[in-house]
Design a protein around this motif. Structure first.
Motif, short mmCIF file in Angstrom:
data_model
loop_
_atom_site.label_atom_id
_atom_site.label_comp_id
_atom_site.label_asym_id
_atom_site.label_seq_id
_atom_site.Cartn_x
_atom_site.Cartn_y
_atom_site.Cartn_z
N ALA A 79 0.85 -1.13 -0.04
CA ALA A 79 0.09 0.13 -0.13
C ALA A 79 1.04 1.31 0.10
CB ALA A 79 -0.86 -0.18 1.24
N THR A 80 0.66 2.07 -0.67
CA THR A 80 1.27 3.39 -0.96
C THR A 80 0.42 4.51 -0.71
OG1 THR A 80 0.97 3.59 -3.23
CG2 THR A 80 3.00 2.39 -2.64
N VAL A 81 1.10 5.93 -0.49
CA VAL A 81 0.43 6.95 0.08
C VAL A 81 1.31 8.30 -0.58
CG1 VAL A 81 1.83 7.32 2.21
CG2 VAL A 81 -0.44 8.35 1.76
N SER A 82 0.45 9.19 -1.10
CA SER A 82 0.95 10.50 -1.58
C SER A 82 0.09 11.49 -1.28
CB SER A 82 1.24 10.12 -2.94
OG SER A 82 -0.02 10.07 -3.71
N ALA A 83 0.65 12.95 -1.51
CA ALA A 83 -0.60 13.77 -1.28
C ALA A 83 -0.27 14.83 -2.28
CB ALA A 83 -0.09 14.64 -0.02
N THR A 84 -1.36 15.63 -2.50
CA THR A 84 -1.19 16.95 -3.30
C THR A 84 -0.87 18.04 -2.37
OG1 THR A 84 -3.33 17.63 -2.98
CG2 THR A 84 -3.04 16.27 -4.77
N ALA A 85 -0.55 19.42 -2.92
CA ALA A 85 -0.32 20.38 -2.25
C ALA A 85 -1.53 20.78 -1.60
CB ALA A 85 -0.02 21.51 -3.00
N PHE A 86 -1.62 21.35 -0.52
CA PHE A 86 -3.03 21.96 0.09
C PHE A 86 -2.95 23.39 -0.32
CE2 PHE A 86 -2.19 18.14 2.38
CZ PHE A 86 -3.60 17.79 2.98
N VAL A 87 -4.27 23.78 -0.89
CA VAL A 87 -4.24 25.07 -1.42
C VAL A 87 -5.82 25.81 -0.68
CG1 VAL A 87 -4.93 25.99 -3.64
CG2 VAL A 87 -3.45 24.24 -3.65
N ALA A 88 -5.82 27.03 -0.59
CA ALA A 88 -6.83 27.70 -0.16
C ALA A 88 -7.17 28.69 -1.60
CB ALA A 88 -6.36 28.60 0.85
N GLY A 89 -8.45 28.73 -1.60
CA GLY A 89 -9.01 29.41 -2.87
C GLY A 89 -8.45 29.09 -4.17
N ALA A 90 -7.88 29.98 -5.00
CA ALA A 90 -7.25 29.79 -6.13
C ALA A 90 -5.83 29.66 -6.08
CB ALA A 90 -7.53 31.22 -7.03
N GLY A 91 -5.59 29.32 -4.95
CA GLY A 91 -3.84 29.30 -4.74
C GLY A 91 -2.88 30.13 -4.90
N GLY A 92 -1.68 29.89 -5.22
CA GLY A 92 -0.77 30.98 -5.45
C GLY A 92 0.27 30.72 -4.34
N PRO A 93 1.39 31.46 -4.31
CA PRO A 93 2.63 31.33 -3.41
C PRO A 93 1.97 31.40 -1.70
CG PRO A 93 3.02 32.90 -5.28
CD PRO A 93 1.54 32.53 -5.34
N GLN A 94 1.14 32.09 -1.63
CA GLN A 94 0.79 32.44 -0.28
C GLN A 94 -0.56 31.60 0.15
OE1 GLN A 94 1.14 36.96 -0.25
NE2 GLN A 94 2.95 36.60 1.29
N ARG A 95 -1.04 30.87 -0.81
CA ARG A 95 -2.10 30.18 -0.48
C ARG A 95 -2.10 28.61 -0.90
NH1 ARG A 95 -6.56 33.49 0.15
NH2 ARG A 95 -6.33 35.71 -0.43
N THR A 96 -0.80 28.18 -0.91
CA THR A 96 -0.44 26.78 -1.13
C THR A 96 0.57 26.43 0.07
OG1 THR A 96 -0.69 27.27 -3.48
CG2 THR A 96 0.58 25.33 -2.64
#
Length: 177
Positions: A79-96
């Motif tokens: 069994a493996t695991v991975s993740a995406t980035a966690f993003v707020a709203g539309a994302g961007g440098p200060q929302r990721t």
């Protein structure tokens, strides 16, 4: 005034299933497949709130692998695991929050039935791995089929000091082959 600033810096972290895999809690999701081996994961999890520049640690919920292959050989799986980035709203440098800031450890099995040698990917928090790449979550190295293993992984997110407060969403993917 300091209390107000601290409250404005709080963020909420949510884990959600990706749209293609969205399912009610407890539903089996097959991302990579070995016939007779299935993995069941939480469809969503609210990991709680943390502060900008701090960290947040929470359990993800029960992950279950069910091997119903009987005496077919070999009866091993990973069994493996991975993740995406966690993003707020539309994302961007200060929302990721990058997935490399998300750590995972499986812990020991909380329940198992049937035979086989079951090996956790990371038994303790000291062995936590970041999810910037696909990692091993649990493994069956020997034994027959017709067994079940359940573990409750822990997630730790290192929250950057330069992001804005908000609700951040990301996806943690478990797969079994």
């Amino acid at each position: 005034m300091r209390l107000l600033a601290a409250l404005l810096g709080a963020i909420l972290i949510l884990v959600t299933a990706s749209p293609a895999d969205a399912a009610p809690s407890g539903r089996t999701v097959r991302l990579a497949r070995t016939v007779g081996v299935d993995i069941t994961v939480p469809a969503t999890a609210n990991l709680g709130a943390g502060f900008v520049g701090g960290s947040l640690t929470a359990q993800l919920g029960a992950v279950e692998v069910r091997d119903s292959r009987g005496s077919v050989n070999p009866n091993t799986w990973v069994a493996t695991v991975s993740a995406t980035a966690f993003v707020a709203g539309a994302g961007g440098p200060q929302r990721t929050i990058a997935n490399g800031r998300v750590s995972y450890w499986s812990g020991q099995a909380v329940r198992s039935t049937g035979g086989g040698t079951l090996v956790p990917g990371q038994s303790t928090s000291a062995q936590a791995v970041t999810l910037g790449t696909v990692r091993e979550a649990f493994r069956k190295t020997a034994g027959n089929g017709n067994n079940v293993v359940v573990w409750v992984p822990t997630i730790r997110i290192a929250i950057p000091a330069d992001i804005v407060a908000g609700t951040y969403r990301g996806t943690i993917v478990h797969s079994v082959v």
